[in-house]
Each structure stands twice: as structure tokens, then as C-alpha cells.
Design an enzyme around this catalytic site. Sequence first.
Site, PDB file in Angstrom:
ATOM      1  N   GLU A  46       0.856  -1.184   0.000  1.00 32.74           N
ATOM      2  CA  GLU A  46       0.000   0.000   0.000  1.00 32.74           C
ATOM      3  C   GLU A  46       0.895   1.239   0.000  1.00 32.74           C
ATOM      4  OE1 GLU A  46      -2.674   1.730  -0.194  1.00 32.74           O
ATOM      5  OE2 GLU A  46      -3.926   0.096  -0.856  1.00 32.74           O
ATOM      6  N   GLY A  55      -4.363  -2.937 -14.402  1.00 35.21           N
ATOM      7  CA  GLY A  55      -5.763  -2.584 -14.649  1.00 35.21           C
ATOM      8  C   GLY A  55      -6.058  -1.126 -14.371  1.00 35.21           C
ATOM      9  N   ASN A  60     -10.563  -3.058 -18.898  1.00 31.27           N
ATOM     10  CA  ASN A  60     -11.619  -3.846 -18.278  1.00 31.27           C
ATOM     11  C   ASN A  60     -11.271  -5.332 -18.398  1.00 31.27           C
ATOM     12  OD1 ASN A  60     -14.201  -5.217 -17.772  1.00 31.27           O
ATOM     13  ND2 ASN A  60     -14.973  -3.131 -17.673  1.00 31.27           N
ATOM     14  N   HIS A  84     -20.703   4.831 -12.780  1.00 31.55           N
ATOM     15  CA  HIS A  84     -19.871   4.195 -11.751  1.00 31.55           C
ATOM     16  C   HIS A  84     -20.178   4.789 -10.377  1.00 31.55           C
ATOM     17  CE1 HIS A  84     -17.393   2.733 -15.117  1.00 31.55           C
ATOM     18  NE2 HIS A  84     -16.960   1.825 -14.260  1.00 31.55           N
ATOM     19  N   LYS A 135     -15.209   7.026  -7.891  1.00 35.36           N
ATOM     20  CA  LYS A 135     -14.346   6.944  -9.087  1.00 35.36           C
ATOM     21  C   LYS A 135     -13.759   8.312  -9.399  1.00 35.36           C
ATOM     22  CE  LYS A 135     -14.026   5.026 -13.694  1.00 35.36           C
ATOM     23  NZ  LYS A 135     -12.730   4.412 -13.401  1.00 35.36           N
ATOM     24  N   GLY A 163     -12.203   4.280 -18.231  1.00 36.37           N
ATOM     25  CA  GLY A 163     -11.291   3.673 -19.212  1.00 36.37           C
ATOM     26  C   GLY A 163     -12.053   2.754 -20.150  1.00 36.37           C
TER      27      GLY A 163
HETATM   28  P1  NAD Z   1      -9.099   2.559  -4.878  1.00 38.60           P
HETATM   29  O1  NAD Z   1      -8.787   3.998  -4.674  1.00 38.60           O
HETATM   30  O2  NAD Z   1     -10.097   1.901  -3.969  1.00 38.60           O
HETATM   31  O3  NAD Z   1      -7.738   1.688  -4.766  1.00 38.60           O
HETATM   32  C1  NAD Z   1      -6.481   2.107  -5.212  1.00 38.60           C
HETATM   33  C2  NAD Z   1      -5.485   1.688  -4.133  1.00 38.60           C
HETATM   34  O4  NAD Z   1      -4.159   1.882  -4.639  1.00 38.60           O
HETATM   35  C3  NAD Z   1      -5.634   2.540  -2.852  1.00 38.60           C
HETATM   36  O5  NAD Z   1      -5.746   1.683  -1.731  1.00 38.60           O
HETATM   37  C4  NAD Z   1      -4.338   3.332  -2.828  1.00 38.60           C
HETATM   38  O6  NAD Z   1      -3.894   3.613  -1.511  1.00 38.60           O
HETATM   39  C5  NAD Z   1      -3.398   2.372  -3.552  1.00 38.60           C
HETATM   40  N1  NAD Z   1      -2.178   2.995  -4.037  1.00 38.60           N
HETATM   41  C6  NAD Z   1      -2.038   4.200  -4.637  1.00 38.60           C
HETATM   42  N2  NAD Z   1      -0.725   4.442  -4.870  1.00 38.60           N
HETATM   43  C7  NAD Z   1      -0.039   3.369  -4.417  1.00 38.60           C
HETATM   44  C8  NAD Z   1       1.330   3.004  -4.376  1.00 38.60           C
HETATM   45  N3  NAD Z   1       2.271   3.816  -4.841  1.00 38.60           N
HETATM   46  N4  NAD Z   1       1.683   1.807  -3.839  1.00 38.60           N
HETATM   47  C9  NAD Z   1       0.741   0.978  -3.352  1.00 38.60           C
HETATM   48  N5  NAD Z   1      -0.584   1.265  -3.345  1.00 38.60           N
HETATM   49  C10 NAD Z   1      -0.960   2.439  -3.873  1.00 38.60           C
HETATM   50  O7  NAD Z   1      -9.522   2.396  -6.390  1.00 38.60           O
HETATM   51  P2  NAD Z   1     -10.195   1.127  -7.103  1.00 38.60           P
HETATM   52  O8  NAD Z   1     -11.655   1.355  -7.255  1.00 38.60           O
HETATM   53  O9  NAD Z   1      -9.700  -0.132  -6.489  1.00 38.60           O
HETATM   54  O10 NAD Z   1      -9.576   1.279  -8.577  1.00 38.60           O
HETATM   55  C11 NAD Z   1      -8.175   1.269  -8.788  1.00 38.60           C
HETATM   56  C12 NAD Z   1      -7.896   1.455 -10.271  1.00 38.60           C
HETATM   57  O11 NAD Z   1      -8.379   0.305 -10.996  1.00 38.60           O
HETATM   58  C13 NAD Z   1      -8.594   2.664 -10.903  1.00 38.60           C
HETATM   59  O12 NAD Z   1      -7.740   3.208 -11.880  1.00 38.60           O
HETATM   60  C14 NAD Z   1      -9.834   2.056 -11.535  1.00 38.60           C
HETATM   61  O13 NAD Z   1     -10.372   2.817 -12.573  1.00 38.60           O
HETATM   62  C15 NAD Z   1      -9.248   0.758 -12.027  1.00 38.60           C
HETATM   63  N6  NAD Z   1     -10.206  -0.303 -12.325  1.00 38.60           N
HETATM   64  C16 NAD Z   1      -9.959  -1.041 -13.431  1.00 38.60           C
HETATM   65  C17 NAD Z   1     -10.767  -2.117 -13.741  1.00 38.60           C
HETATM   66  C18 NAD Z   1     -10.400  -2.983 -14.924  1.00 38.60           C
HETATM   67  O14 NAD Z   1     -11.081  -3.997 -15.179  1.00 38.60           O
HETATM   68  N7  NAD Z   1      -9.319  -2.650 -15.638  1.00 38.60           N
HETATM   69  C19 NAD Z   1     -11.863  -2.424 -12.934  1.00 38.60           C
HETATM   70  C20 NAD Z   1     -12.098  -1.662 -11.795  1.00 38.60           C
HETATM   71  C21 NAD Z   1     -11.250  -0.595 -11.498  1.00 38.60           C
END
Ligand code: NAD
Length: 275
Positions: A40, A104, A130, A161, A165, A171
Site C-alpha cells: 500500500e 488494470g 476492463n 460508476h 471513481k 477507461g
Molecule cells: P481505490 O482507490 O479503492 O484503490 C487504489 C489503491 O491503490 C488505494 O488503496 C491506494 O492507496 C493504492 N495505491 C495508490 N498508490 C499506491 C502506491 N504507490 N503503492 C501501493 N498502493 C498504492 O480504487 P479502485 O476502485 O480499487 O480502482 C483502482 C484502479 O483500478 C482505478 O484506476 C480504476 O479505474 C481501475 N479499475 C480497473 C478495472 C479494470 O477492469 N481494468 C476495474 C475496476 C477498477
Amino acid sequence: MEKIMTQVKIGVVGCGGRMGQTLIGAILDQEKAALSGGTERHDSPHIGQAIRHPVTGAETALTVTEDAEALFETSDVVIDFTCPTATVLHASYAAKHNTIHIAGTTGMSELDEKALHMAAEKVPVVYASNFSLGVNLLFYLTQKAASMLDEDFDIEILEMHHRHKVDAPSGTALSLGHSAAKGRGVDLDQVSDRGRDGITGERKRGDIGFAVLRGGNVAGEHTVSFNAYDERLELTHKAGDRAIFARGAVKAALWATTKDAGLYDMFDVLGLPKN
Ligand code: NAD
């Protein structure tokens, strides 16, 4: 069922986040995988806490650290749903330690994406806006429909969403825009219409429009609508739970262990046709 002896060691960066937590559960539930750790941000309250199954609460022997480089060094694969600056840094660790990177994170700029391209010269990288099967099928169907319907059909992409978000359009919505543009044989940057407000003038023929809703805890809903005079075709996907993205990311992680270095997406993982 017999337990598989050699499990793929998978780590999760950002393991305290919404997707991070869901990924921990998906890895612990997958018998071909072993959780190798979680990180984290340095200021996260999760640092030093035991990593638990998010549903059962079962405790693992692992604690959350802030040392992403060590996690890449000790894992076969690291799954990364964090934020663009973190994902760029993580890509450099993937290349340095020869670790598969499943990314992701959305909202990545072209410059940010270069870091993934560079890592992909050394290791397999799966990068997708996604990770669900249904949405990837929606990408395919959108391209197909756009290739068959001419500009009499105005294309509009609507997404909704949860209230937390931070990037918009999603994306996935942008990827749907690219799928529609590809089907039409045009460049999305030339036809994209985002953020209408005020006296906008009439809709331009051939444009691809985006609309964004935010609220509650909606995991993700996307509709591509093709609108002609007197008829409308709509293709919709609704995610009921973000577990679908986590399961797809774990599937991609296992799939990538048999691949050479390169940049892949979920079409590659799922074997969907690219044209
Ligand atoms: P979130 O804010 O709940 O989680 C992100 C986490 O990353 C947080 O806990 C944050 O503290 C942590 N973080 C940030 N910088 C960090 C670092 N340097 N080292 C370690 N941890 C770090 O967000 P979320 O809803 O879980 O979404 C995260 C990302 O995933 C977003 O970009 C979202 O759009 C994307 N997402 C993608 C998909 C997909 O299928 N590709 C699906 C859902 C979400």
C-alpha cells in the site's frame, strides 16, 4: 480435488483498495495461485496489518508493506489496480525483476503507457481497461455493429460508476469509443465529443459522444447506443460486482506465465478475434 503443487506466486500492489481487496479474495480462492504479498502507499492505515480474506476474514501469514520493489522481486506475477503514477513505477520494477505485470489502472496518459510498453520488451504485461469477459465481448460487438451501421446512426456511449471513481469517462467507455471508431475506420481523437454543456450547437455527424453518471456503489455500467431516425440499437453491460474484474485479472496472471515478453490485452487472454 488434488492440490496443485506448483502454485503461481501472485502479489497485489494497492491491496487495501476496492479492487486490491477483491483481488486478494480472488487469489486466495484460486488453487493454482499463492498470494505472495500486498503493498500500500506509505501513508496507508493498512501498512503493517495482516492480510485477510475480504469475505471470510481468514488471516494469512502476510502483512501489508510499502515495499513494492521487494514484492516484484519475490513474485511471479504482480497485479496492479492502483493509480497512474504508481503503475508507471511498478512497470519499472516488473522489467528490473523479470516479473509479469497485470495492469488494470485506468486514467493512464500516453506517456504513462510508455512505461508499460518498455516493461513489455522484457516481460509479459497484460494491460486492459476492463478485465471482465462480458465487457470484452461488448468491445467486440461494438466494433462489429459500428462497422455495419453508417453515420446515419449517431453513436453515444453512456457509463455509470460509484461515487468514488476519480477519472471520467471510464477507461472502459474510452475503449468502447476506440472499438466503435475502429469499426467505422476513423480515429477516435478526431470524432470524440466529451463534456457537452451550454449552447453546444447541433450534434456533428459522425461524432462519438460520451456521457458520464456517478453515484452510489455501482460497480460499472456501460451502454453503447446507435441512434438513427426512428430506431435505436443499444448494447449494454452491467457489472454486478467488481469480483468479475478480479477473476479476469487472476485468469490473465495465470495465462501470462506461459507467454513471452510482450504487451497483451484481454482479447489475447480470452482468445477473442481482434479484427
Ligand atoms: P481505490 O482507490 O479503492 O484503490 C487504489 C489503491 O491503490 C488505494 O488503496 C491506494 O492507496 C493504492 N495505491 C495508490 N498508490 C499506491 C502506491 N504507490 N503503492 C501501493 N498502493 C498504492 O480504487 P479502485 O476502485 O480499487 O480502482 C483502482 C484502479 O483500478 C482505478 O484506476 C480504476 O479505474 C481501475 N479499475 C480497473 C478495472 C479494470 O477492469 N481494468 C476495474 C475496476 C477498477
